[in-house]
Scaffold this motif. Structure first.
Motif, PDB file in Angstrom:
ATOM      1  N   LYS A   1       0.801  -1.218   0.000  1.00 44.33           N
ATOM      2  CA  LYS A   1       0.000   0.000   0.000  1.00 44.33           C
ATOM      3  C   LYS A   1       0.839   1.276   0.000  1.00 44.33           C
ATOM      4  CE  LYS A   1      -4.179  -1.752   0.123  1.00 44.33           C
ATOM      5  NZ  LYS A   1      -5.168  -1.490  -0.971  1.00 44.33           N
ATOM      6  N   SER A   2       2.042   1.216   0.559  1.00 42.68           N
ATOM      7  CA  SER A   2       2.861   2.421   0.711  1.00 42.68           C
ATOM      8  C   SER A   2       4.098   2.326  -0.175  1.00 42.68           C
ATOM      9  CB  SER A   2       3.261   2.607   2.180  1.00 42.68           C
ATOM     10  OG  SER A   2       4.185   3.659   2.321  1.00 42.68           O
ATOM     11  N   ARG A   3       4.212   3.273  -1.071  1.00 39.11           N
ATOM     12  CA  ARG A   3       5.404   3.317  -1.922  1.00 39.11           C
ATOM     13  C   ARG A   3       6.616   3.757  -1.110  1.00 39.11           C
ATOM     14  NH1 ARG A   3       4.967   6.901  -7.201  1.00 39.11           N
ATOM     15  NH2 ARG A   3       3.556   5.155  -7.715  1.00 39.11           N
ATOM     16  N   LYS A   4       6.431   4.613  -0.153  1.00 44.10           N
ATOM     17  CA  LYS A   4       7.557   5.106   0.632  1.00 44.10           C
ATOM     18  C   LYS A   4       8.156   3.993   1.473  1.00 44.10           C
ATOM     19  CE  LYS A   4       8.899   8.886   3.689  1.00 44.10           C
ATOM     20  NZ  LYS A   4       8.467  10.154   4.341  1.00 44.10           N
ATOM     21  N   ILE A   5       7.297   3.207   2.131  1.00 46.18           N
ATOM     22  CA  ILE A   5       7.819   2.109   2.952  1.00 46.18           C
ATOM     23  C   ILE A   5       8.515   1.088   2.063  1.00 46.18           C
ATOM     24  CG2 ILE A   5       7.131   0.201   4.450  1.00 46.18           C
ATOM     25  CD1 ILE A   5       4.954   1.943   5.576  1.00 46.18           C
ATOM     26  N   SER A   6       7.953   0.806   0.899  1.00 46.00           N
ATOM     27  CA  SER A   6       8.596  -0.139  -0.024  1.00 46.00           C
ATOM     28  C   SER A   6       9.960   0.356  -0.452  1.00 46.00           C
ATOM     29  CB  SER A   6       7.695  -0.363  -1.245  1.00 46.00           C
ATOM     30  OG  SER A   6       8.303  -1.251  -2.155  1.00 46.00           O
ATOM     31  N   ARG A   7      10.080   1.622  -0.735  1.00 43.51           N
ATOM     32  CA  ARG A   7      11.365   2.178  -1.152  1.00 43.51           C
ATOM     33  C   ARG A   7      12.385   2.161  -0.008  1.00 43.51           C
ATOM     34  NH1 ARG A   7       9.494   6.483  -2.791  1.00 43.51           N
ATOM     35  NH2 ARG A   7       9.942   7.833  -1.011  1.00 43.51           N
ATOM     36  N   MET A   8      11.934   2.498   1.201  1.00 44.97           N
ATOM     37  CA  MET A   8      12.856   2.524   2.341  1.00 44.97           C
ATOM     38  C   MET A   8      13.343   1.125   2.694  1.00 44.97           C
ATOM     39  SD  MET A   8      10.975   5.372   4.748  1.00 44.97           S
ATOM     40  CE  MET A   8      12.299   5.386   5.952  1.00 44.97           C
ATOM     41  N   LEU A   9      12.491   0.116   2.597  1.00 43.91           N
ATOM     42  CA  LEU A   9      12.930  -1.248   2.878  1.00 43.91           C
ATOM     43  C   LEU A   9      13.889  -1.732   1.805  1.00 43.91           C
ATOM     44  CD1 LEU A   9       9.593  -2.884   4.091  1.00 43.91           C
ATOM     45  CD2 LEU A   9      11.540  -2.167   5.477  1.00 43.91           C
ATOM     46  N   ALA A  10      13.657  -1.357   0.568  1.00 43.94           N
ATOM     47  CA  ALA A  10      14.593  -1.738  -0.504  1.00 43.94           C
ATOM     48  C   ALA A  10      15.957  -1.099  -0.279  1.00 43.94           C
ATOM     49  CB  ALA A  10      14.009  -1.333  -1.845  1.00 43.94           C
ATOM     50  N   GLU A  11      15.969   0.134   0.202  1.00 40.26           N
ATOM     51  CA  GLU A  11      17.246   0.780   0.487  1.00 40.26           C
ATOM     52  C   GLU A  11      17.973   0.090   1.624  1.00 40.26           C
ATOM     53  OE1 GLU A  11      16.247   4.783   1.281  1.00 40.26           O
ATOM     54  OE2 GLU A  11      15.836   5.317  -0.827  1.00 40.26           O
ATOM     55  N   GLN A  12      17.246  -0.351   2.632  1.00 38.57           N
ATOM     56  CA  GLN A  12      17.899  -1.066   3.722  1.00 38.57           C
ATOM     57  C   GLN A  12      18.431  -2.416   3.247  1.00 38.57           C
ATOM     58  OE1 GLN A  12      15.882  -1.387   7.432  1.00 38.57           O
ATOM     59  NE2 GLN A  12      15.263   0.781   7.509  1.00 38.57           N
ATOM     60  N   ASP A  13      17.739  -3.073   2.312  1.00 41.48           N
ATOM     61  CA  ASP A  13      18.252  -4.332   1.749  1.00 41.48           C
ATOM     62  C   ASP A  13      19.583  -4.107   1.042  1.00 41.48           C
ATOM     63  OD1 ASP A  13      16.479  -6.199   2.653  1.00 41.48           O
ATOM     64  OD2 ASP A  13      15.086  -5.945   0.976  1.00 41.48           O
ATOM     65  N   GLU A  14      19.682  -3.010   0.336  1.00 44.18           N
ATOM     66  CA  GLU A  14      20.923  -2.740  -0.380  1.00 44.18           C
ATOM     67  C   GLU A  14      22.071  -2.429   0.561  1.00 44.18           C
ATOM     68  OE1 GLU A  14      20.104   0.392  -3.040  1.00 44.18           O
ATOM     69  OE2 GLU A  14      18.777  -0.808  -4.354  1.00 44.18           O
ATOM     70  N   GLN A  15      21.768  -1.872   1.723  1.00 43.82           N
ATOM     71  CA  GLN A  15      22.818  -1.520   2.676  1.00 43.82           C
ATOM     72  C   GLN A  15      23.242  -2.686   3.541  1.00 43.82           C
ATOM     73  OE1 GLN A  15      21.263   1.731   4.900  1.00 43.82           O
ATOM     74  NE2 GLN A  15      21.235   3.158   3.131  1.00 43.82           N
TER      75      GLN A  15
ATOM     76  N   ALA B   1      -3.853   3.865  12.506  1.00 43.44           N
ATOM     77  CA  ALA B   1      -4.990   3.734  11.603  1.00 43.44           C
ATOM     78  C   ALA B   1      -4.526   3.424  10.177  1.00 43.44           C
ATOM     79  CB  ALA B   1      -5.824   5.008  11.624  1.00 43.44           C
ATOM     80  N   ALA B   2      -3.421   4.046   9.742  1.00 40.82           N
ATOM     81  CA  ALA B   2      -2.896   3.768   8.403  1.00 40.82           C
ATOM     82  C   ALA B   2      -2.386   2.341   8.291  1.00 40.82           C
ATOM     83  CB  ALA B   2      -1.796   4.768   8.065  1.00 40.82           C
ATOM     84  N   ALA B   3      -1.749   1.846   9.362  1.00 40.56           N
ATOM     85  CA  ALA B   3      -1.262   0.471   9.345  1.00 40.56           C
ATOM     86  C   ALA B   3      -2.413  -0.532   9.285  1.00 40.56           C
ATOM     87  CB  ALA B   3      -0.403   0.222  10.577  1.00 40.56           C
ATOM     88  N   LYS B   4      -3.480  -0.248  10.012  1.00 42.60           N
ATOM     89  CA  LYS B   4      -4.646  -1.129   9.948  1.00 42.60           C
ATOM     90  C   LYS B   4      -5.231  -1.152   8.544  1.00 42.60           C
ATOM     91  CE  LYS B   4      -6.040  -0.701  14.798  1.00 42.60           C
ATOM     92  NZ  LYS B   4      -7.084  -0.233  15.732  1.00 42.60           N
ATOM     93  N   PHE B   5      -5.231   0.015   7.894  1.00 40.18           N
ATOM     94  CA  PHE B   5      -5.722   0.056   6.521  1.00 40.18           C
ATOM     95  C   PHE B   5      -4.862  -0.813   5.605  1.00 40.18           C
ATOM     96  CE2 PHE B   5      -5.762   1.876   2.261  1.00 40.18           C
ATOM     97  CZ  PHE B   5      -7.110   1.942   1.992  1.00 40.18           C
ATOM     98  N   CYS B   6      -3.535  -0.821   5.850  1.00 43.39           N
ATOM     99  CA  CYS B   6      -2.655  -1.668   5.033  1.00 43.39           C
ATOM    100  C   CYS B   6      -2.935  -3.144   5.257  1.00 43.39           C
ATOM    101  CB  CYS B   6      -1.191  -1.356   5.342  1.00 43.39           C
ATOM    102  SG  CYS B   6      -0.667   0.306   4.863  1.00 43.39           S
ATOM    103  N   TYR B   7      -3.331  -3.499   6.460  1.00 44.54           N
ATOM    104  CA  TYR B   7      -3.662  -4.906   6.755  1.00 44.54           C
ATOM    105  C   TYR B   7      -5.061  -5.282   6.277  1.00 44.54           C
ATOM    106  CZ  TYR B   7       0.427  -6.022   9.595  1.00 44.54           C
ATOM    107  OH  TYR B   7       1.709  -6.301  10.027  1.00 44.54           O
ATOM    108  N   GLY B   8      -5.774  -4.338   5.712  1.00 47.56           N
ATOM    109  CA  GLY B   8      -7.118  -4.630   5.235  1.00 47.56           C
ATOM    110  C   GLY B   8      -8.202  -4.399   6.253  1.00 47.56           C
ATOM    111  N   VAL B   9      -7.885  -3.769   7.360  1.00 45.93           N
ATOM    112  CA  VAL B   9      -8.870  -3.475   8.391  1.00 45.93           C
ATOM    113  C   VAL B   9      -9.726  -2.281   7.942  1.00 45.93           C
ATOM    114  CG1 VAL B   9      -9.220  -2.796  10.788  1.00 45.93           C
ATOM    115  CG2 VAL B   9      -7.373  -4.368  10.183  1.00 45.93           C
ATOM    116  N   ARG B  10     -11.001  -2.347   8.168  1.00 48.98           N
ATOM    117  CA  ARG B  10     -11.899  -1.247   7.796  1.00 48.98           C
ATOM    118  C   ARG B  10     -11.707  -0.091   8.763  1.00 48.98           C
ATOM    119  NH1 ARG B  10     -16.954   0.628   9.137  1.00 48.98           N
ATOM    120  NH2 ARG B  10     -18.139   1.581   7.409  1.00 48.98           N
ATOM    121  N   VAL B  11     -11.283   1.034   8.246  1.00 55.05           N
ATOM    122  CA  VAL B  11     -11.054   2.240   9.039  1.00 55.05           C
ATOM    123  C   VAL B  11     -12.217   3.203   8.796  1.00 55.05           C
ATOM    124  CG1 VAL B  11      -9.527   4.187   9.485  1.00 55.05           C
ATOM    125  CG2 VAL B  11      -8.560   1.946   8.929  1.00 55.05           C
TER     126      VAL B  11
END
Length: 654
Positions: free
Chosen positions: A48-62, A137-147
């Motif tokens: 759901k989050s492009r920013k979190i995906s990008r930050m985790l990819a950067e940590q993988d590279e490091q 609340a944003a994390a619950k939305f990512c897990y599919g929880v109805r907010v």
């Protein structure tokens, strides 16, 4: 410990400052949001989050090469974990519970071991908009929880979606699109809901400014402020001073917003935010702590700056509200400019005020009197200044006609009714403050003499105030007593007031003599009026020798003293004419009586002595003997020119 159902798709628990999401699989990413730690799974968040995906990819590279190889070998296991997380999210619930300290310590040690093993990620969001609650609340939305979206959380979630890049480009039906839809379809269609959303924006600056949420909410409130229903005006009390100023500025900039709407918003906000302004509304904004004196002073000055410049209808911003605002300004020690602005505004509606409104206590330690008499005097001066300005404007233009000048003066100056009402208000106020032992005679007389003569039809009210003042100040000198009594015009006292003043021992002898003199003068006027009424019919038959006199009297009627002088001269002339007529009638009666006496003597002298009977010397004898008939005559003061012949009066034949 006890547990409660919070949302769906995966059990979670919160212990201390850590938030755990358990789905049967160990968490692999830890988010630090302010003072809260969130132990979550990366794959639901990356979807759901492009920013979190990008930050985790950067940590993988490091990461070191060995850890990356282990990571690639465990990719199949990770994929299995992802499917397991999705399956568990579809069947379980997220619950929030308090665990025992031993279990919490064990979980923390287990997470620490996983982080040391290199299988966990760590992301810190020190400036996350909305704080930990919004991230949850944003994390619950990512897990599919109805907010559930509300006017209070839609702005924080919209900022969080923008911060985490949860847009449609990254994933369909994402958080940003849902928040925007709710904002436009529900919140921005009602000013009350927009006010709640605007309040939530105060802690999200500058994010809400960049997204245009603040501007859209302000525009919605301003555009719908002229609606028939204004029940939402009380919702403006939740706004801070900065947002309130923006709303009022937006409303003032629109041409379709009526003055009543501006005044309604102003009064509602002032009553809800300024303590002591409205005794009937004791509630305070629940979202803000008790304001300090400096904050309350800033609020007061902002409300004063928002007051309409014109007089207005007075139905919303009433005289009671303005004087309560002035009283609060004295309590909070507002600036001189703010207090002067309130005094000028209160002067425009002074005729609607009551004595309770203008009784403003003296909150200054240097003040000697119980009530602030100087403040009321300034308000009265502002009220009278409107009349002077109107007269100056009407007389300054030489190009306009006399009728136009009179019309402008009448339109700009206070009406005669308003002037009389203010005169009564001042007299009643003087009667209330007269019992104050610290009120100086000069201050009492200054306020009493501030009103012009035409503001009082009768001076009974100011006489009552003078009587109370003399009773409360028995140690006044003779000069001070004369000065205080000098504010009363004895010519404008009623009969009841004159009777009371003539027997008032507190009044100086000179004042009592003036009262008696003018009472006698009024009595003479009453008698003169009676004589004028009785002689009106005969005088109507005579032409008016001075046809221009009534017109001259009308021209001088504008000045009360000149009109009184003209009336006195006319009454004196009328009385003189009546006295001359009465004198002429009396002289005529005297001449007739003399003629009658001479006729009687002649009759008595011509009779023979022997023919007289026993009663010949009596008046009845000679009347019957000589058949003299004397008719009874009543002197009629109503007839001026009654001429009767002597023969007919005596009853003699010609």
């Amino acid at each position: 410990m006890s547990s409660s159902s919070m949302a769906r798709h995966g059990p979670s628990r919160r212990g201390g400052e850590a938030w755990f999401c358990t789905t049967g699989l160990p968490s692999d990413v830890v988010f630090e949001v302010q003072d809260m730690s969130f132990h979550l799974h990366k794959f639901p968040l990356m979807s759901k989050s492009r920013k979190i995906s990008r930050m985790l990819a950067e940590q993988d590279e490091q990461r070191p090469a060995g850890q990356r190889r282990r990571r690639r070998r465990g990719s199949s296991v990770a994929n299995a974990e992802e499917h397991a997380v999705a399956a568990a999210a579809a069947e379980t619930e997220i619950v929030e519970a308090e665990e025992e300290e031993e279990e919490e310590d064990g979980d923390k040690e287990q997470e620490q071991v996983r982080m040391e093993d290199g299988k966990s990620y760590s992301i810190t969001f020190p400036d996350f908009p909305g704080g930990p609650g919004t991230f949850e609340a944003a994390a619950k939305f990512c897990y599919g929880v109805r907010v559930e979206l509300t006017p209070w959380n839609v702005a924080p979630l919209r900022c969080a979606a923008e911060y985490l890049e949860m847009t449609e480009e990254h994933s369909e039906d994402n958080l940003a699109a849902r928040a925007e839809a709710y904002l436009s379809q529900s919140v921005l269609r009602h000013p009350g809901e927009a006010t709640k959303a605007l309040k939530s924006c105060e802690e999200l600056l500058p994010h809400t400014e960049e997204l245009g949420i603040v501007a859209r909410c302000v525009e919605t409130i301003a555009a719908r402020s002229s609606a028939t229903s204004r029940s939402w005006f009380g919702d403006l009390a939740v706004l801070g001073l900065h947002m309130y100023k923006r709303v009022m500025a937006a409303m003032a900039a629109r041409e379709d917003v009526r003055t009543e709407a501006l005044e309604g918003c102003l009064v509602s906000y002032a009553k809800a935010t300024l303590p002591g302004l409205s005794r009937s509304m004791r509630w305070r904004r629940a979202s803000a702590p008790v304001s300090s004196e400096v904050e309350q002073r800033d609020l007061l000055e902002a409300v004063v700056a928002s007051l309409p410049a014109d007089k207005g209808s007075g139905s919303v911003v009433t005289a009671k509200f303005l004087f309560a605002l002035l009283r609060t300004a004295h309590i909070l020690r507002a600036s001189d400019a703010a207090r002067a602005a309130i005094e000028r505004k209160a002067a425009t509606q002074l005729e609607q005020a009551t004595v309770e409104d203008v009784l403003i206590p003296s909150y200054s330690g240097a003040a000697e009197t119980l009530y602030d008499v100087d403040c009321v005097e300034r308000v009265v001066r502002h009220f009278l200044a409107e009349e002077e300005v109107g007269e100056d404007e009407a007389s300054s233009s030489a190009a306009i006609t006399e009728e136009e000048a009179a019309a402008r003066t009448t339109a700009s100056r206070p009406s005669a009714v308003a002037m009389v009402q203010v005169g009564k208000l001042v007299d009643n106020y003087l009667a209330e403050v007269a019992s104050d032992a610290n009120l100086k005679p000069a201050k009492f007389c200054k306020l009493a003499l501030a009103m012009p003569d035409h503001a009082r039809i009768y001076d009974d009210g100011v006489y009552r105030a003078v009587d109370i003042y003399l009773k409360a100040h028995p140690r006044l000198t003779a000069e001070e007593r004369d000065r205080v009594c000098g504010v009363v015009d004895c010519r404008k006292l009623t009969v009841e007031a004159c009777t009371h003043a003539a027997q008032n021992e507190r009044l100086p002898l000179r004042a009592v003599l003036q009262v008696l003199f003018f009472e006698q003068l009024q009595l003479r006027r009453a008698i003169t009026g009676t004589l004028l009424a009785s002689t009106a019919s005969p005088r109507a038959r005579h032409p008016n020798p001075h046809p221009q006199r009534p017109a001259a009297a009308l021209r001088h009627a504008a000045d009360p003293s000149e009109a009184w002088r003209t009336t006195t001269v006319q009454e004196s002339q009328t009385l003189r004419v009546d006295m001359d007529g009465m004198r002429s009638r009396v002289q005529g009666l005297e001449r007739e009586c003399s003629s009658m006496r001479r006729a009687i003597k002649k009759i008595d002298g011509g009779a023979s002595p022997g023919s007289a009977g026993p009663d010949a010397d009596t008046p009845a004898g000679w009347r019957s003997r000589y058949r003299c008939k004397f008719s009874t005559q009543v002197c009629d003061s109503q007839a001026r020119d009654a001429v009767v012949s002597r023969a007919s009066r005596m009853g003699m034949s010609p």
